[in-house]
Design an enzyme around this catalytic site. Structure first.
Site, PDB file in Angstrom:
ATOM      1  N   GLU A  34      63.497   6.694  37.631  1.00 13.44           N
ATOM      2  CA  GLU A  34      62.651   7.248  38.692  1.00 13.44           C
ATOM      3  C   GLU A  34      61.504   8.042  38.068  1.00 13.44           C
ATOM      4  OE1 GLU A  34      62.220   7.241  42.109  1.00 13.44           O
ATOM      5  OE2 GLU A  34      60.637   8.693  41.681  1.00 13.44           O
ATOM      6  N   GLN A  35      60.287   7.797  38.562  1.00 16.60           N
ATOM      7  CA  GLN A  35      59.122   8.481  37.984  1.00 16.60           C
ATOM      8  C   GLN A  35      59.095   9.981  38.288  1.00 16.60           C
ATOM      9  OE1 GLN A  35      55.569   6.740  39.635  1.00 16.60           O
ATOM     10  NE2 GLN A  35      55.978   7.481  41.695  1.00 16.60           N
ATOM     11  N   ARG A 108      63.295  13.582  55.465  1.00 18.75           N
ATOM     12  CA  ARG A 108      63.385  12.723  54.278  1.00 18.75           C
ATOM     13  C   ARG A 108      63.980  13.445  53.078  1.00 18.75           C
ATOM     14  NH1 ARG A 108      60.124   7.730  53.739  1.00 18.75           N
ATOM     15  NH2 ARG A 108      59.378   7.250  55.803  1.00 18.75           N
ATOM     16  N   TYR A 213      60.060  13.816  67.282  1.00 20.64           N
ATOM     17  CA  TYR A 213      61.526  13.809  67.389  1.00 20.64           C
ATOM     18  C   TYR A 213      62.155  14.947  66.602  1.00 20.64           C
ATOM     19  CZ  TYR A 213      61.414  10.809  63.067  1.00 20.64           C
ATOM     20  OH  TYR A 213      61.185  10.281  61.822  1.00 20.64           O
ATOM     21  N   ASP A 292      59.720  -2.008  49.810  1.00 23.43           N
ATOM     22  CA  ASP A 292      58.260  -1.947  49.842  1.00 23.43           C
ATOM     23  C   ASP A 292      57.616  -2.621  48.632  1.00 23.43           C
ATOM     24  OD1 ASP A 292      58.378  -0.582  52.204  1.00 23.43           O
ATOM     25  OD2 ASP A 292      57.279   1.187  51.517  1.00 23.43           O
TER      26      ASP A 292
HETATM   27  C1  FAD Z   1      54.274   7.252  58.008  1.00 20.76           C
HETATM   28  C2  FAD Z   1      55.510   6.453  57.688  1.00 20.76           C
HETATM   29  C3  FAD Z   1      56.647   6.566  58.497  1.00 20.76           C
HETATM   30  C4  FAD Z   1      57.782   5.778  58.245  1.00 20.76           C
HETATM   31  N1  FAD Z   1      58.894   5.906  59.035  1.00 20.76           N
HETATM   32  C5  FAD Z   1      59.981   5.124  58.804  1.00 20.76           C
HETATM   33  C6  FAD Z   1      61.164   5.236  59.600  1.00 20.76           C
HETATM   34  O1  FAD Z   1      61.232   6.055  60.514  1.00 20.76           O
HETATM   35  N2  FAD Z   1      62.219   4.419  59.316  1.00 20.76           N
HETATM   36  C7  FAD Z   1      62.179   3.497  58.295  1.00 20.76           C
HETATM   37  O2  FAD Z   1      63.164   2.758  58.079  1.00 20.76           O
HETATM   38  N3  FAD Z   1      61.079   3.389  57.506  1.00 20.76           N
HETATM   39  C8  FAD Z   1      59.994   4.162  57.738  1.00 20.76           C
HETATM   40  N4  FAD Z   1      58.895   4.075  56.934  1.00 20.76           N
HETATM   41  C9  FAD Z   1      58.900   3.098  55.827  1.00 20.76           C
HETATM   42  C10 FAD Z   1      59.714   3.602  54.664  1.00 20.76           C
HETATM   43  O3  FAD Z   1      59.327   4.893  54.272  1.00 20.76           O
HETATM   44  C11 FAD Z   1      59.572   2.672  53.469  1.00 20.76           C
HETATM   45  O4  FAD Z   1      59.585   1.343  53.898  1.00 20.76           O
HETATM   46  C12 FAD Z   1      60.727   2.916  52.515  1.00 20.76           C
HETATM   47  O5  FAD Z   1      60.634   4.205  51.967  1.00 20.76           O
HETATM   48  C13 FAD Z   1      60.727   1.873  51.412  1.00 20.76           C
HETATM   49  O6  FAD Z   1      61.818   2.142  50.567  1.00 20.76           O
HETATM   50  P1  FAD Z   1      61.779   1.640  49.061  1.00 20.76           P
HETATM   51  O7  FAD Z   1      63.101   2.041  48.491  1.00 20.76           O
HETATM   52  O8  FAD Z   1      61.402   0.201  49.015  1.00 20.76           O
HETATM   53  O9  FAD Z   1      60.563   2.403  48.389  1.00 20.76           O
HETATM   54  P2  FAD Z   1      60.236   3.958  48.289  1.00 20.76           P
HETATM   55  O10 FAD Z   1      60.964   4.747  49.302  1.00 20.76           O
HETATM   56  O11 FAD Z   1      58.742   4.047  48.258  1.00 20.76           O
HETATM   57  O12 FAD Z   1      60.812   4.361  46.874  1.00 20.76           O
HETATM   58  C14 FAD Z   1      60.201   3.926  45.689  1.00 20.76           C
HETATM   59  C15 FAD Z   1      60.627   4.857  44.571  1.00 20.76           C
HETATM   60  O13 FAD Z   1      60.133   4.332  43.341  1.00 20.76           O
HETATM   61  C16 FAD Z   1      59.554   5.378  42.588  1.00 20.76           C
HETATM   62  N5  FAD Z   1      58.536   4.769  41.700  1.00 20.76           N
HETATM   63  C17 FAD Z   1      57.337   4.264  42.055  1.00 20.76           C
HETATM   64  N6  FAD Z   1      56.689   3.773  40.984  1.00 20.76           N
HETATM   65  C18 FAD Z   1      57.508   3.963  39.914  1.00 20.76           C
HETATM   66  C19 FAD Z   1      57.400   3.670  38.524  1.00 20.76           C
HETATM   67  N7  FAD Z   1      56.303   3.065  38.009  1.00 20.76           N
HETATM   68  N8  FAD Z   1      58.429   4.008  37.714  1.00 20.76           N
HETATM   69  C20 FAD Z   1      59.555   4.617  38.217  1.00 20.76           C
HETATM   70  N9  FAD Z   1      59.693   4.939  39.533  1.00 20.76           N
HETATM   71  C21 FAD Z   1      58.682   4.589  40.375  1.00 20.76           C
HETATM   72  C22 FAD Z   1      58.977   6.307  43.629  1.00 20.76           C
HETATM   73  O14 FAD Z   1      58.776   7.621  43.110  1.00 20.76           O
HETATM   74  C23 FAD Z   1      60.047   6.266  44.709  1.00 20.76           C
HETATM   75  O15 FAD Z   1      61.076   7.213  44.501  1.00 20.76           O
HETATM   76  C24 FAD Z   1      57.768   4.854  57.168  1.00 20.76           C
HETATM   77  C25 FAD Z   1      56.628   4.749  56.340  1.00 20.76           C
HETATM   78  C26 FAD Z   1      55.519   5.538  56.598  1.00 20.76           C
HETATM   79  C27 FAD Z   1      54.296   5.393  55.699  1.00 20.76           C
END
Ligand code: FAD
Length: 375
Positions: A34-35, A108, A213, A292
């Site tokens: 994790e970064q 969060r 909420y 994502d």
């Molecule tokens: C305004 C907003 C509201 C939202 N509300 C909701 C909701 O209510 N419910 C829902 O289900 N989703 C919601 N989402 C979407 C949700 O936040 C994301 O889809 C979700 O966080 C994606 O999870 P992930 O594990 O793929 O990536 P992330 O949660 O983005 O996690 C990625 C991780 O990788 C780390 N990282 C990045 N680059 C590197 C690197 N080069 N080296 C090492 N580590 C790295 C980051 O620091 C982070 O910890 C919302 C999004 C937004 C923008």
């Protein structure tokens, strides 16, 4: 897959930790990179629907999440001007049984404090920002900004919308600004001075919407996110400071009940919204993407995190089941792409629960028991 395989997960978000938690339980040696130097209480809430909480229950953290967040009594869609109810879903014991899990709203930061527990102690290496990957025939070398390198047999890119792992697979391509931005504010309920609001309401305007909420079962903290059109975005920052006045002005003319909420807002930030065009290739060689990193969605269905969790569960099951990695990845993609593309489409339409909605296909789905068959 042979459990001697070493697996590196890049990114300790919802998706990465879910995948890592299940793979460790299946007997694999998994390291998460994790970064960030540590998890911090980022100012925003998140909705975790039943299709997520039932997965997190299997990782042993559902009770802790319920304690840290709130099981809302309902979700109401209301018209911006008249306040008329356009749709309402009640969350009670019966819906929990039907969906197979509770619906949960949570801060969060509180979510992450709990999520850390789904992996074995010491398996998250913080302060490890991935800057490169070198794939050899038998293994992958991970290169981090801090000068450290590591090797793994399988790499899972769970590093979010600006994924470095994705970049090494498909080249550098910035995410797409969708022409909208989100005001986000968290404030104590006492600032409403006794004005009562439902647990979760989505106010629907013509070209904008707002969702306030509660985030705790004490109902002492409120999160409000309001999405408005934004023709362009020229800051490199993930968010910029805003104000109550700007937030109120953006929703001028909305129903008085909503104005009361916005008047109580304190600190406000404005976040640009990005996604990516659909791309059905989520893996290459010994590397797979999830969440994502491969399919960021607009946050209008509250489903991006949900998709990351489901991806993590299915990917780990495919890796466990198949001896051949390419087959495991093909099966993962075949199982996930149709469902995720439905969520992408609905998120772009911004139509989820605007009016009468069949929610069962989404909430009842269980990524831990969905049948896995070769594609
Ligand atoms: C305004 C907003 C509201 C939202 N509300 C909701 C909701 O209510 N419910 C829902 O289900 N989703 C919601 N989402 C979407 C949700 O936040 C994301 O889809 C979700 O966080 C994606 O999870 P992930 O594990 O793929 O990536 P992330 O949660 O983005 O996690 C990625 C991780 O990788 C780390 N990282 C990045 N680059 C590197 C690197 N080069 N080296 C090492 N580590 C790295 C980051 O620091 C982070 O910890 C919302 C999004 C937004 C923008």
């Amino acid at each position: 897959m042979n459990t001697k395989m070493r697996i590196a997960v890049v990114g300790a978000g919802l998706g990465g930790l879910t995948a890592a938690g299940f793979l460790q339980r299946a007997g694999f040696s998994v390291q998460v990179y994790e970064q960030a130097p540590t998890f911090s209480r980022i100012g925003a809430g998140i909705i975790l629907s039943a299709n997520v909480t039932k997965v997190l229950r299997r990782l042993g953290v559902a009770d802790a999440l319920i304690e840290a967040g709130i099981k809302p009594h309902c979700y109401i869609s209301r018209a911006w001007d008249t306040g008329a109810t356009m749709y309402e879903i009640v969350f009670d014991a019966a819906s929990e049984v039907r969906f197979g899990g509770p619906y949960l709203n949570i801060h969060r930061g509180d979510l992450h404090a709990v999520l850390e527990r789904v992996v074995a102690p010491g398996s998250i290496a913080f302060d490890h920002r991935l800057i490169g990957l070198e794939e050899k025939s038998e293994q992958v070398r991970l290169i981090f900004e801090n000068g450290i390198t590591a090797v793994a047999d399988i790499v899972i890119g769970a590093d979010g919308i600006r994924s470095k792992v994705r970049e090494t697979l498909f080249g550098s391509e910035p995410p797409r600004f969708v022409g909208a931005a989100a005001y986000r504010a968290i404030f104590p309920t006492e600032r409403l001075r006794g004005f009562k609001i439902p647990d979760c309401t989505k106010w629907w305007g013509r070209d904008r919407h707002l969702l306030p909420y509660f985030m705790t079962s004490k109902r002492d903290e409120i999160y409000a996110i309001g999405v408005v059109p934004a023709p362009s975005w020229d800051s490199d920052e993930v968010s910029v400071p805003s104000s109550r006045e700007e937030f109120l002005a953006a929703f001028a003319g909305f129903h008085p009940d909503l104005q009361r909420v916005l008047e109580a807002v304190d600190t406000v930030t404005l976040w640009p919204i990005f996604d990516r065009e659909r791309n059905d290739c989520w893996s290459g060689g010994r590397i797979a993407l999830l969440g994502d990193a491969c399919h960021p969605v607009r946050p209008y269905m509250a489903a991006g995190g949900a998709m990351a969790v489901e991806d993590g569960a299915i990917l780990s099951r495919c890796i466990e089941k198949f001896d051949d990695l390419a087959e495991a990845f093909r099966c993962y993609e075949a199982m996930r792409i149709p469902r995720v593309s439905d969520v992408q489409r609905i998120s772009i339409e911004n139509s989820w629960m605007r009016g009468p909605t069949d929610t069962d296909w989404f909430y009842c789905y269980d990524s831990c028991t969905a049948p896995i068959a070769p594609p």
